[in-house]
Design an enzyme around this catalytic site. Structure first.
Site, PDB file in Angstrom:
ATOM      1  CD  GLU A 159       5.180 -38.680  -9.515  1.00 30.71           C
ATOM      2  OE1 GLU A 159       6.072 -39.144 -10.225  1.00 30.71           O
ATOM      3  OE2 GLU A 159       4.929 -37.469  -9.429  1.00 30.71           O
ATOM      4  CB  SER A 167      13.996 -42.974  -7.454  1.00 33.98           C
ATOM      5  OG  SER A 167      14.258 -41.735  -6.837  1.00 33.98           O
ATOM      6  N   GLY A 210      13.220 -37.985  -6.888  1.00 33.90           N
ATOM      7  CA  GLY A 210      14.523 -37.352  -7.061  1.00 33.90           C
ATOM      8  C   GLY A 210      15.515 -37.707  -5.967  1.00 33.90           C
ATOM      9  CE  LYS A 232      10.389 -34.142 -11.650  1.00 37.34           C
ATOM     10  NZ  LYS A 232      10.729 -34.596 -10.290  1.00 37.34           N
ATOM     11  CD  GLU A 288       9.371 -31.815  -8.457  1.00 39.45           C
ATOM     12  OE1 GLU A 288       9.222 -31.391  -9.624  1.00 39.45           O
ATOM     13  OE2 GLU A 288      10.027 -32.856  -8.198  1.00 39.45           O
ATOM     14  CG  HIS A 310       4.982 -33.315  -9.896  1.00 40.87           C
ATOM     15  ND1 HIS A 310       5.925 -32.924  -8.983  1.00 40.87           N
ATOM     16  CD2 HIS A 310       5.458 -34.437 -10.483  1.00 40.87           C
ATOM     17  CE1 HIS A 310       6.939 -33.775  -9.032  1.00 40.87           C
ATOM     18  NE2 HIS A 310       6.675 -34.705  -9.930  1.00 40.87           N
ATOM     19  CG  ASN A 339       7.559 -34.155 -14.691  1.00 39.79           C
ATOM     20  OD1 ASN A 339       7.692 -33.123 -15.348  1.00 39.79           O
ATOM     21  ND2 ASN A 339       7.247 -34.161 -13.395  1.00 39.79           N
TER      22      ASN A 339
HETATM   23  P1  PGA Z   1      12.185 -38.879 -10.362  1.00 42.33           P
HETATM   24  O1  PGA Z   1      10.890 -37.932 -10.486  1.00 42.33           O
HETATM   25  O2  PGA Z   1      12.008 -40.005 -11.332  1.00 42.33           O
HETATM   26  O3  PGA Z   1      13.349 -37.984 -10.689  1.00 42.33           O
HETATM   27  O4  PGA Z   1      12.221 -39.357  -8.939  1.00 42.33           O
HETATM   28  C1  PGA Z   1       9.623 -38.482 -10.627  1.00 42.33           C
HETATM   29  C2  PGA Z   1       8.595 -37.377 -10.757  1.00 42.33           C
HETATM   30  O5  PGA Z   1       8.744 -36.354 -10.082  1.00 42.33           O
HETATM   31  O6  PGA Z   1       7.629 -37.495 -11.525  1.00 42.33           O
END
Ligand code: PGA
Length: 250
Positions: free
Chosen positions: A167, A213, A173, A11, A97, A95, A9
Site C-alpha cells: 500500500e 484508492s 485515501g 478503519k 495509519e 497498516h 478495511n
Molecule cells: P483507500 O484505503 O482504498 O481508501 O485508499 C486503502 C487502505 O488504507 O487499506
C-alpha cells in the site's frame, strides 16, 4: 497455490447500526466469486459482524489490528487470543495509519506477527513507501526493508499464514492510485525478494494484495496484472455496491 482476496478495511467507520446495515447490503450483493471476501469492522463491532455473517459463509470478518502481548496492563488494547475467542481467523497488521499515528515500527510489528502466528491467526501484513521515497527512487529499498525487518526472522513454513499488502502511502485515501504498471513492478519485486530468501515455492504461493484508492473503475486493470492477487480496499469498501463491483473485477 495463491489465492485471490479482496478485503475491506473499514478503519474507524460505522457504528453498530451502520455495521449491521452494511453487512445486510453486502449479503444481498454477494454471490459466488473468484476471490475470498473479507471485511474488517472496528473492534467494538467485530462480534456482531461475525454473528451477522455466520449464515451464508462467504464473507470473512477480520480484525484491523491487535497487541503482541498475551494479556495484561495495556489499556485499550486487544490480544490475539481475544480475537480467536470470538472466532476471528485473520488480522491486518502494519497498516500505514498504524505506523504513522500509533508509532508502530518494524520491531513492534515483528512481535505482533509472531503473536498472531502463534495463535494460528492469518496475517495480512501491510507496508509501502511514502511519496518522498518514491520521488527519490527509493521505493524498492524501503519496501524491501519493511518486509525483511518484520518477517525475515520467520521460517519458510510460516508464510502459508501470511498475506502481503503493498500500500503506497501516497495512494491511500488520496484518490491517486498507483498505475497498474507501478503496482505490477513492485509486486514482482516483492515476489523476487521472497524468492531470494525462501525460494520459489514461498514466492509463488504468496498472495500479494494492492491497496490505495482501488475503485470499481480501476480494479479490473490492477487485478489483471500477473503479480497482483487482490486488494485491500478502504473508502470503496464502505458502499456495498462499490465493494462488490471490486470483488467482481476478478
Ligand atoms: P483507500 O484505503 O482504498 O481508501 O485508499 C486503502 C487502505 O488504507 O487499506
Amino acid at each position: 497455490m495463491r489465492k485471490n482476496i479482496v478485503a475491506g478495511n473499514w478503519k474507524m467507520n460505522n457504528d453498530l447500526a451502520q455495521t449491521q446495515t452494511l453487512i445486510s447490503e453486502l449479503k444481498e450483493q454477494s454471490k459466488t466469486t473468484n476471490a475470498e471476501v473479507m471485511i474488517a469492522p472496528s473492534y467494538v463491532n467485530l462480534w456482531s459482524a461475525f454473528e451477522a455473517t455466520r449464515e451464508g459463509g462467504e464473507i470473512e470478518v477480520i480484525a484491523q489490528n491487535m497487541h503482541f502481548a498475551e494479556s495484561g496492563a495495556y489499556t485499550g488494547e486487544v490480544s490475539a487470543s481475544m480475537l480467536k475467542s470470538i472466532g476471528i481467523k485473520t488480522v491486518i497488521l502494519g497498516h500505514s495509519e498504524r505506523r504513522a499515528y500509533f508509532n508502530e515500527t518494524d520491531e513492534s510489528l515483528a512481535k505482533k506477527v509472531d503473536a498472531a502466528l502463534e495463535h494460528d491467526l492469518r496475517v495480512i501484513f501491510c507496508f509501502g513507501e511514502e511519496l518522498a521515497d518514491r520521488k527519490a527512487g527509493n521505493e524498492e529499498s524501503v519496501v524491501g526493508s519493511q518486509i525483511k525487518n518484520a518477517l525475515f526472522h520467520l521460517e519458510a513454513s510460516a508464510f502459508k499464514n501470511i498475506v502481503l499488502a503493498y500500500e503506497p502511502v501516497w495512494a491511500i485515501g488520496t484518490g491517486e492510485t498507483a498505475s497498474p504498471e507501478q503496482a505490477q513492478d513492485m509486486h514482482k519485486f516483492i515476489r523476487q525478494t521472497l524468492n531470494d530468501k525462501y525460494g520459489s515455492q514461498v514466492a509463488d504461493d504468496m498472495t500479494i494484495l494492492y491497496g490505495g484508492s482501488v475503485k470499481p473503475a480501476n480494479a479490473k486493470e490492477i487485478f489483471g496484472k500477473p503479480d497482483v492477487d487482490g486488494g485491500l480496499i478502504g473508502g470503496a469498501s464502505l458502499k456495498a455496491e462499490d465493494f462488490y463491483a471490486i470483488v467482481n473485477a476478478f
